[in-house]
Design an enzyme around this catalytic site. Structure first.
Site, mmCIF file in Angstrom:
data_model
loop_
_atom_site.group_PDB
_atom_site.id
_atom_site.type_symbol
_atom_site.label_atom_id
_atom_site.label_comp_id
_atom_site.label_asym_id
_atom_site.label_seq_id
_atom_site.Cartn_x
_atom_site.Cartn_y
_atom_site.Cartn_z
ATOM 1 N N PRO A 88 33.918 94.032 70.666
ATOM 2 C CA PRO A 88 32.551 93.607 71.001
ATOM 3 C C PRO A 88 31.586 93.751 69.827
ATOM 4 C CG PRO A 88 33.398 95.183 72.617
ATOM 5 C CD PRO A 88 34.346 95.191 71.473
ATOM 6 N N GLU A 116 38.535 103.377 75.060
ATOM 7 C CA GLU A 116 37.139 103.348 74.623
ATOM 8 C C GLU A 116 36.994 102.635 73.280
ATOM 9 O OE1 GLU A 116 35.622 104.067 77.676
ATOM 10 O OE2 GLU A 116 34.114 104.242 76.092
ATOM 11 N N ARG A 153 44.734 74.403 69.621
ATOM 12 C CA ARG A 153 44.329 73.065 70.080
ATOM 13 C C ARG A 153 43.826 72.203 68.927
ATOM 14 N NH1 ARG A 153 43.166 72.529 75.507
ATOM 15 N NH2 ARG A 153 41.551 70.996 75.091
ATOM 16 N N ASP A 168 35.953 67.305 69.549
ATOM 17 C CA ASP A 168 35.024 66.550 68.707
ATOM 18 C C ASP A 168 33.594 66.700 69.232
ATOM 19 O OD1 ASP A 168 37.316 63.785 68.102
ATOM 20 O OD2 ASP A 168 37.175 65.843 67.344
HETATM 21 N N1 LIG Z 1 34.104 91.022 73.415
HETATM 22 C C1 LIG Z 1 35.338 91.352 72.938
HETATM 23 S S1 LIG Z 1 36.091 90.419 71.805
HETATM 24 C C2 LIG Z 1 36.028 92.532 73.414
HETATM 25 C C3 LIG Z 1 37.224 93.049 72.978
HETATM 26 C C4 LIG Z 1 37.408 94.185 73.744
HETATM 27 N N2 LIG Z 1 36.375 94.297 74.572
HETATM 28 O O1 LIG Z 1 35.514 93.295 74.397
#
Ligand SMILES: NC(=S)c1ccno1
Length: 238
Positions: A88, A116, A153, A168
């Site tokens: 994150p 965590e 893709r 596109d």
């Molecule tokens: N938002 C992402 S990539 C993520 C990985 C683990 N927890 O949230």
């Protein structure tokens, strides 16, 4: 293109990649996905991958050693690869970044944390930290699959021609247009007349207007670098 995934849940990755476009791309040899269980890179009999956090706090933290051992194992072949940690805290993953990964990386290592989080020192061995969105998942595996799916893709030959247009429109900076198929009338819900007209110019204009209308409504932030023609259409909508 080759993806190597480091995870404690290989089955999550292995199950998903068998299906659909990814499965076809694997069968065609367009892409290769190898999954490594971090527990195979531990040194204790219990294959422990986590421990209590220094400084206290809730939950467990993934230890650096399994990541280090796995990364060194991969690097032993001395082939170039981009190492990406899913987290994150990473930079936002977008269609444009998917395109960049496809164009620039012949091989990517996708590193999936759990618990965590992972020991910060792992980041000394990665090239990029990437987030698929502003939310916390149970682990990086879903994010790794999002990256694999969206990058594959884009590889020439991975999709049939009928699908390649989808990216596109997004790559041009706006959302896709609405899609319809049979029946023409479903409980009084009718397919827009223009799509039945056979007038390809009118259909293309209608689709562009709808795409811009949807983008204006749901993702106005994408409307940055429109062409003068698209800007004219957008102004008509406002
Ligand atoms: N938002 C992402 S990539 C993520 C990985 C683990 N927890 O949230």
């Amino acid at each position: 293109m080759k993806f190597e995934v480091l995870t404690i849940f290989p089955e999550i990755i292995e199950c998903y990649i068998k299906h659909g476009v990814l499965g076809k791309a694997l069968n065609k040899g367009i892409v290769e996905v190898k999954v490594y269980n971090l527990r195979d890179f531990t040194s204790d009999k219990h294959k422990k991958v986590d421990d209590y956090p220094y400084g206290g706090g809730a939950g467990m933290v993934m230890q650096i050693e399994p990541f280090y051992n796995a990364i060194m194992h991969l690097k032993a072949d001395e082939k170039p690869r981009k190492l990406v940690l899913l987290s994150p805290q990473g930079r936002k993953f977008t269609q444009k970044l998917a395109q960049k990964f496809m164009e620039e990386s012949k091989a990517m290592v996708l590193i999936c944390g759990r618990y965590e989080g992972i020991d910060e020192r792992v980041k000394a061995f990665v090239d990029e930290e990437v987030s698929i969105g502003d939310y916390v998942l149970s682990g990086g595996e879903l994010a790794a699959l999002v990256i694999i799916d969206s990058v594959v893709r884009l590889i020439p030959g991975a999709l049939g021609d009928e699908l390649s247009a989808v990216e596109d429109s997004f790559m041009k900076g706006f959302l896709d247009y609405p899609h319809y198929t049979r029946p023409e009338d479903f409980k009084g819900m009718k397919v827009p007349e223009v799509l039945l007209s056979g007038d390809h110019k009118k259909i293309a204009l209608w689709r562009k207007r709808q795409a811009l209308k949807n983008t204006l409504k749901n993702r106005p932030d994408l409307l940055k670098n429109l062409s003068p023609e698209d800007m004219r259409i957008l102004k008509e909508l406002c």
